[in-house]
Enzyme design. Structure first.
Site, PDB file in Angstrom:
ATOM      1  N   VAL A  86       0.843  -1.198   0.000  1.00 48.49           N
ATOM      2  CA  VAL A  86       0.000   0.000   0.000  1.00 48.49           C
ATOM      3  C   VAL A  86       0.878   1.248   0.000  1.00 48.49           C
ATOM      4  O   VAL A  86       1.689   1.462   0.900  1.00 48.49           O
ATOM      5  CB  VAL A  86      -0.940   0.020   1.219  1.00 48.49           C
ATOM      6  N   LYS A  87       0.705   2.055  -1.027  1.00 47.83           N
ATOM      7  CA  LYS A  87       1.507   3.261  -1.200  1.00 47.83           C
ATOM      8  C   LYS A  87       0.782   4.431  -0.557  1.00 47.83           C
ATOM      9  O   LYS A  87      -0.342   4.779  -0.952  1.00 47.83           O
ATOM     10  CB  LYS A  87       1.734   3.497  -2.695  1.00 47.83           C
TER      11      LYS A  87
END
Length: 218
Positions: A86-87
């Site tokens: 997850v960025k």
């Protein structure tokens, strides 16, 4: 140093993967738009397609900037595939979210890092990766490689587990410099990765070998 490719283009991802040196993929909303991929479901489906090509981390970026929204999006992204990272943007709400994700075993990539202070906050929150954008710093006449070196020193001083993912890599010398500075990962365009293979003496030497072979077997 691990090699990630920074794109949403499936053909480029496949080509890099076929070379046998690809360790992962990073993407962002701008790269998705460049490929004409719009609409939430289409973007999510595209992430899964990428994950099915590459046996490695695939960074998928949240759009929300509030804590609740980042958590909601991030948990959904993480549920799509085991390879998803997850960025999360480097903002205070993002730091809170990274701490939450870390406690849940969800891997994160803290993006848009432009200072050592930001890198420290992300590491303390438990980010899996941080993405310092060295090319964008170069664009404003600041040496992005100096930031990579500074973060490497700080992380080594305190044995942080967060990996330095050098982003906004523009050319092959960026890649070589990042390797010299012991960046854990680099992410860049396919053309920069392929350019590492080029050298005029290799080209001329191969031409000579082939020409001599042809003469001897005429």
């Amino acid at each position: 140093m691990k090699f990630f490719i920074d794109t949403a283009n499936l053909e480029e991802i496949k080509e890099a993967n076929d070379l046998g040196i690809l360790d992962g993929v990073t993407t962002n909303p701008s790269l998705m738009a460049k490929e004409g991929i719009t609409g939430e479901q289409n973007i999510l489906d595209h992430y899964v397609t990428i994950c099915n090509i590459v046996d490695g981390p695939v960074s998928a970026e949240v759009i929300s900037t509030d804590f609740a929204g980042i958590i909601r999006e991030g948990e959904h992204l993480a549920s799509l595939h085991n390879n998803i990272v997850v960025k999360v943007p480097m903002i205070l709400e993002g730091i809170k979210a990274i701490k939450y994700f870390s406690s849940k075993g969800i891997k994160t990539n803290c993006t848009l890092i432009f200072s050592a202070g930001q890198a420290i906050l992300a590491a303390k929150a438990g980010a899996t990766y941080i993405s310092p954008f060295l090319g964008r710093l170069d664009d404003i006449s600041v040496n992005g490689l100096d930031l990579i070196a500074q973060i490497r020193l700080i992380y080594d001083n305190y044995a942080y587990n967060t990996q330095i993912l050098a982003a906004s890599v523009r050319h092959p010398m960026h890649i070589i410099n990042c390797a010299e500075l012991r960046s854990d990962v680099m992410t860049g365009p396919l053309k920069a990765i392929k350019a590492l293979a080029n050298h005029p003496l290799t080209t001329s030497g191969l031409e000579t070998f082939l020409a001599d072979y042809a003469k001897g077997n005429a």
